[in-house]
Structure formats: structure tokens, C-alpha cells
Motif scaffolding. Structure first.
Motif, mmCIF file in Angstrom:
data_model
loop_
_atom_site.group_PDB
_atom_site.id
_atom_site.type_symbol
_atom_site.label_atom_id
_atom_site.label_comp_id
_atom_site.label_asym_id
_atom_site.label_seq_id
_atom_site.Cartn_x
_atom_site.Cartn_y
_atom_site.Cartn_z
ATOM 1 N N THR A 92 -21.110 16.776 4.137
ATOM 2 C CA THR A 92 -22.534 16.427 4.182
ATOM 3 C C THR A 92 -23.182 16.466 2.798
ATOM 4 O O THR A 92 -24.370 16.211 2.663
ATOM 5 C CB THR A 92 -23.294 17.411 5.106
ATOM 6 N N SER A 93 -22.399 16.765 1.757
ATOM 7 C CA SER A 93 -22.973 17.060 0.440
ATOM 8 C C SER A 93 -23.385 15.834 -0.346
ATOM 9 O O SER A 93 -24.164 15.930 -1.301
ATOM 10 C CB SER A 93 -21.961 17.872 -0.381
ATOM 11 N N SER A 94 -22.887 14.661 0.015
ATOM 12 C CA SER A 94 -23.051 13.471 -0.823
ATOM 13 C C SER A 94 -22.598 12.281 0.034
ATOM 14 O O SER A 94 -21.874 12.475 1.022
ATOM 15 C CB SER A 94 -22.154 13.669 -2.062
ATOM 16 N N PRO A 95 -22.992 11.045 -0.320
ATOM 17 C CA PRO A 95 -22.654 9.914 0.557
ATOM 18 C C PRO A 95 -21.160 9.690 0.771
ATOM 19 O O PRO A 95 -20.333 10.024 -0.077
ATOM 20 C CB PRO A 95 -23.277 8.714 -0.168
ATOM 21 N N VAL A 96 -20.888 9.116 1.924
ATOM 22 C CA VAL A 96 -19.525 8.702 2.284
ATOM 23 C C VAL A 96 -19.563 7.214 2.625
ATOM 24 O O VAL A 96 -20.635 6.643 2.843
ATOM 25 C CB VAL A 96 -18.981 9.478 3.509
ATOM 26 N N LEU A 97 -18.379 6.601 2.689
ATOM 27 C CA LEU A 97 -18.271 5.233 3.201
ATOM 28 C C LEU A 97 -17.426 5.283 4.471
ATOM 29 O O LEU A 97 -16.282 5.745 4.444
ATOM 30 C CB LEU A 97 -17.613 4.306 2.176
ATOM 31 N N VAL A 98 -18.030 4.856 5.566
ATOM 32 C CA VAL A 98 -17.348 4.859 6.863
ATOM 33 C C VAL A 98 -16.849 3.450 7.142
ATOM 34 O O VAL A 98 -17.591 2.480 6.974
ATOM 35 C CB VAL A 98 -18.317 5.311 7.983
ATOM 36 N N LEU A 99 -15.574 3.360 7.554
ATOM 37 C CA LEU A 99 -14.957 2.055 7.813
ATOM 38 C C LEU A 99 -14.352 2.031 9.210
ATOM 39 O O LEU A 99 -13.806 3.040 9.678
ATOM 40 C CB LEU A 99 -13.819 1.792 6.823
ATOM 41 N N ALA A 100 -14.423 0.882 9.853
ATOM 42 C CA ALA A 100 -13.635 0.629 11.065
ATOM 43 C C ALA A 100 -12.572 -0.386 10.667
ATOM 44 O O ALA A 100 -12.908 -1.506 10.245
ATOM 45 C CB ALA A 100 -14.516 0.090 12.179
ATOM 46 N N LEU A 101 -11.308 0.024 10.736
ATOM 47 C CA LEU A 101 -10.193 -0.852 10.341
ATOM 48 C C LEU A 101 -9.398 -1.229 11.574
ATOM 49 O O LEU A 101 -9.110 -0.379 12.424
ATOM 50 C CB LEU A 101 -9.278 -0.145 9.332
ATOM 51 N N ARG A 102 -9.017 -2.493 11.638
ATOM 52 C CA ARG A 102 -8.342 -2.994 12.837
ATOM 53 C C ARG A 102 -6.990 -3.584 12.497
ATOM 54 O O ARG A 102 -6.807 -4.201 11.443
ATOM 55 C CB ARG A 102 -9.215 -4.065 13.496
ATOM 56 N N GLY A 103 -6.045 -3.365 13.422
ATOM 57 C CA GLY A 103 -4.730 -3.970 13.272
ATOM 58 C C GLY A 103 -3.799 -3.446 14.349
ATOM 59 O O GLY A 103 -4.104 -2.441 15.008
ATOM 60 N N VAL A 104 -2.688 -4.102 14.530
ATOM 61 C CA VAL A 104 -1.679 -3.615 15.477
ATOM 62 C C VAL A 104 -1.079 -2.343 14.868
ATOM 63 O O VAL A 104 -0.590 -2.364 13.741
ATOM 64 C CB VAL A 104 -0.599 -4.684 15.722
ATOM 65 N N GLY A 105 -1.165 -1.239 15.596
ATOM 66 C CA GLY A 105 -0.656 0.038 15.076
ATOM 67 C C GLY A 105 -1.501 0.621 13.957
ATOM 68 O O GLY A 105 -1.028 1.468 13.186
ATOM 69 N N ALA A 106 -2.772 0.235 13.882
ATOM 70 C CA ALA A 106 -3.624 0.617 12.738
ATOM 71 C C ALA A 106 -3.751 2.132 12.567
ATOM 72 O O ALA A 106 -3.827 2.619 11.434
ATOM 73 C CB ALA A 106 -5.008 -0.002 12.896
ATOM 74 N N ILE A 107 -3.765 2.877 13.683
ATOM 75 C CA ILE A 107 -3.990 4.329 13.569
ATOM 76 C C ILE A 107 -2.850 4.983 12.792
ATOM 77 O O ILE A 107 -3.067 5.708 11.811
ATOM 78 C CB ILE A 107 -4.152 4.957 14.967
ATOM 79 N N ALA A 108 -1.615 4.710 13.223
ATOM 80 C CA ALA A 108 -0.453 5.319 12.551
ATOM 81 C C ALA A 108 -0.266 4.753 11.143
ATOM 82 O O ALA A 108 0.104 5.485 10.210
ATOM 83 C CB ALA A 108 0.808 5.088 13.386
ATOM 84 N N ILE A 109 -0.515 3.479 10.970
ATOM 85 C CA ILE A 109 -0.359 2.868 9.639
ATOM 86 C C ILE A 109 -1.320 3.526 8.650
ATOM 87 O O ILE A 109 -0.927 3.912 7.544
ATOM 88 C CB ILE A 109 -0.592 1.341 9.717
ATOM 89 N N CYS A 110 -2.571 3.695 9.068
ATOM 90 C CA CYS A 110 -3.555 4.306 8.156
ATOM 91 C C CYS A 110 -3.204 5.758 7.855
ATOM 92 O O CYS A 110 -3.323 6.214 6.719
ATOM 93 C CB CYS A 110 -4.966 4.209 8.733
ATOM 94 N N ARG A 111 -2.749 6.500 8.883
ATOM 95 C CA ARG A 111 -2.373 7.898 8.650
ATOM 96 C C ARG A 111 -1.227 7.970 7.631
ATOM 97 O O ARG A 111 -1.202 8.840 6.765
ATOM 98 C CB ARG A 111 -1.942 8.575 9.964
ATOM 99 N N SER A 112 -0.256 7.085 7.748
ATOM 100 C CA SER A 112 0.860 7.167 6.791
ATOM 101 C C SER A 112 0.417 6.739 5.396
ATOM 102 O O SER A 112 0.887 7.280 4.394
ATOM 103 C CB SER A 112 2.070 6.371 7.287
ATOM 104 N N MET A 113 -0.525 5.804 5.316
ATOM 105 C CA MET A 113 -1.041 5.416 3.991
ATOM 106 C C MET A 113 -1.879 6.520 3.360
ATOM 107 O O MET A 113 -1.962 6.635 2.137
ATOM 108 C CB MET A 113 -1.872 4.127 4.112
ATOM 109 N N MET A 114 -2.548 7.344 4.199
ATOM 110 C CA MET A 114 -3.363 8.459 3.685
ATOM 111 C C MET A 114 -2.495 9.545 3.071
ATOM 112 O O MET A 114 -2.864 10.147 2.075
ATOM 113 C CB MET A 114 -4.161 9.089 4.830
ATOM 114 N N GLY A 115 -1.367 9.851 3.715
ATOM 115 C CA GLY A 115 -0.504 10.929 3.243
ATOM 116 C C GLY A 115 -0.869 12.268 3.866
ATOM 117 O O GLY A 115 -1.827 12.376 4.647
ATOM 118 N N ALA A 116 -0.107 13.293 3.507
ATOM 119 C CA ALA A 116 -0.302 14.636 4.062
ATOM 120 C C ALA A 116 -1.697 15.163 3.715
ATOM 121 O O ALA A 116 -2.306 14.739 2.723
ATOM 122 C CB ALA A 116 0.770 15.579 3.520
ATOM 123 N N THR A 117 -2.170 16.112 4.522
ATOM 124 C CA THR A 117 -3.550 16.605 4.398
ATOM 125 C C THR A 117 -3.868 17.123 2.998
ATOM 126 O O THR A 117 -4.928 16.823 2.448
ATOM 127 C CB THR A 117 -3.792 17.727 5.438
#
Ligand code: IDP
Ligand code: MG
Length: 182
Positions: A92-117
Motif C-alpha cells: 500500500t506504500s506506493s502505486p502498483v500496476l495491476v494487469l489481467a493477462l490471458r492465454g491458454v495455461g496463463a496462470i502456470a506460465i506467468c508463475r514460472s516466468m515470475m520465478g521463486a518467491t
């Protein structure tokens, strides 16, 4: 079955509407937040570029400063953990950019592109691995399941703010020749 004469969208000469529908039905929409550190460090463009380069479609985008109540709801599963207060304070400290991304398998694809926590442990080649070293300032949030994606997109976007639109090059991002987009 949609009759042959109405298979094209009325407003343009886009791809056959049956193919658009197949893709829309097969695709997932996931919630991504570029966290305050990503925005402050000027990394928004480079992170969005990675998702676009991969073939994910941006269907919603909103810059906002997250109110405390929304941060608390979004991270409710972590309430009581030692990092919780710091996490909602950071988000809450400063602005963020919120995105809705779409694709087949988008949830797992994005998680793997993000990397470990933790940035310190994330693999090179991932967003967290390439852009950060901190464990709490880790640049990006991504939904981790279909249930979370549905809940989180509903928390951050109002009706009508996530758009159904067809990319001009969709038939080169996916093989749309079969029964399912591949
Ligand atoms: P995720 O973002 O990879 O899904 P979660 O375990 O769901 O990771 O944690 C949510 C967020 O809480 C993380 O992205 C990170 O910002 C923060 N966090 C998680 N664990 C810790 C910790 O041990 N120390 C500090 N911050 C943490
Ligand atoms: Mg998580």
C-alpha cells in the motif's frame, strides 16, 4: 453451429468468430500486480514486454495505490504470518500496476516466468531472478490457481474493465487449425 454467413464479426474483418470463441473458452485470465518496487524502479515496461513477447495478451491494466482494506483482503491467507504486516504495508506504500493477462495455461506460465518467491533464490531468466535480490521486495504478484485468479481479478477489476478483444496475430500465436488452440 454458427451459420457460414455470420462467422465474421460484424464490426470488422477479423478472424472467424468460432475460432475466437474456442480460444476465449480455452484461455485463462490471471491477475498480475507489478508491485511498488517494480513501479518505483522503472521496470514496468520491461516486465510487460516479457509477457507480451511470450504471447500472453493484456486484457486489463490499471495503475492504482492499493487501499489497506484491499491489500488485507488480497493477502488474507497470510494473516498472522510474521511478514504479513510488512507485506500489506509495502503493497500500500506506493502505486502498483495491476494487469489481467490471458492465454491458454496463463496462470502456470506467468508463475514460472515470475520465478521463486525470494529474489535471492529465483532462477536467472525469471523476472524475480533477473531484476531483484530482495525476499520481500520481489517485484510481482501472480495468481497461483484458477480459483485465486477468479477471486483476484474480481477484487481488482470492476465489470467491464477486463476486455475481450482479438489480437490481429492470434492465429500465429496459437495453432487454431484443430479443435483446441495449441
Ligand atoms: P508468492 O508471491 O510467490 O505467491 P507467497 O508465499 O504467496 O509468495 O507470499 C506472498 C508475498 O509475501 C510474497 O510475494 C512476498 O512479497 C511476501 N513474503 C512471503 N514470504 C516472505 C518472507 O518470509 N519474508 C518477507 N516477505 C515474504
Ligand atoms: Mg502467493
Amino acid at each position: 453451429m454458427i451459420p457460414a454467413h455470420s462467422r465474421h464479426t460484424p464490426s470488422d474483418r477479423g478472424p472467424p468468430i468460432t475460432k475466437q470463441l474456442e480460444l476465449t473458452m480455452a484461455a485463462e485470465t490471471t491477475l498480475i500486480i507489478l508491485k511498488p518496487d517494480a513501479v518505483q524502479r522503472g521496470l514496468m515496461g520491461r516486465i510487460i514486454t516479457r509477457f507480451e513477447d511470450k504471447g500472453l495478451q493484456v486484457c486489463g491494466a490499471k495503475m492504482m495505490q492499493i487501499p489497506m482494506s484491499l491489500a488485507q483482503t488480497h493477502y488474507a491467507d497470510h494473516k498472522g504470518k510474521p511478514f504479513y504486516d510488512g507485506l500489506v504495508g509495502f503493497m500500500t506504500s506506493s502505486p502498483v500496476l495491476v494487469l489481467a493477462l490471458r492465454g491458454v495455461g496463463a496462470i502456470a506460465i506467468c508463475r514460472s516466468m515470475m520465478g521463486a518467491t525470494f529474489g535471492s533464490q529465483a532462477d536467472a531468466g525469471t523476472i524475480r531472478g533477473d531484476f531483484g535480490v530482495s525476499n520481500s521486495f520481489n517485484l510481482i504478484h501472480g495468481s497461483d490457481s484458477p480459483e485465486a485468479a477468479a477471486k483476484e481479478t474480481g477484487l481488482f477489476f470492476r465489470e467491464g474493465e477486463i476486455l475481450d478483444w482479438t489480437r490481429a496475430n492470434e492465429c500465429w500465436v496459437y495453432d487454431l487449425s484443430g479443435d483446441e488452440p495449441e
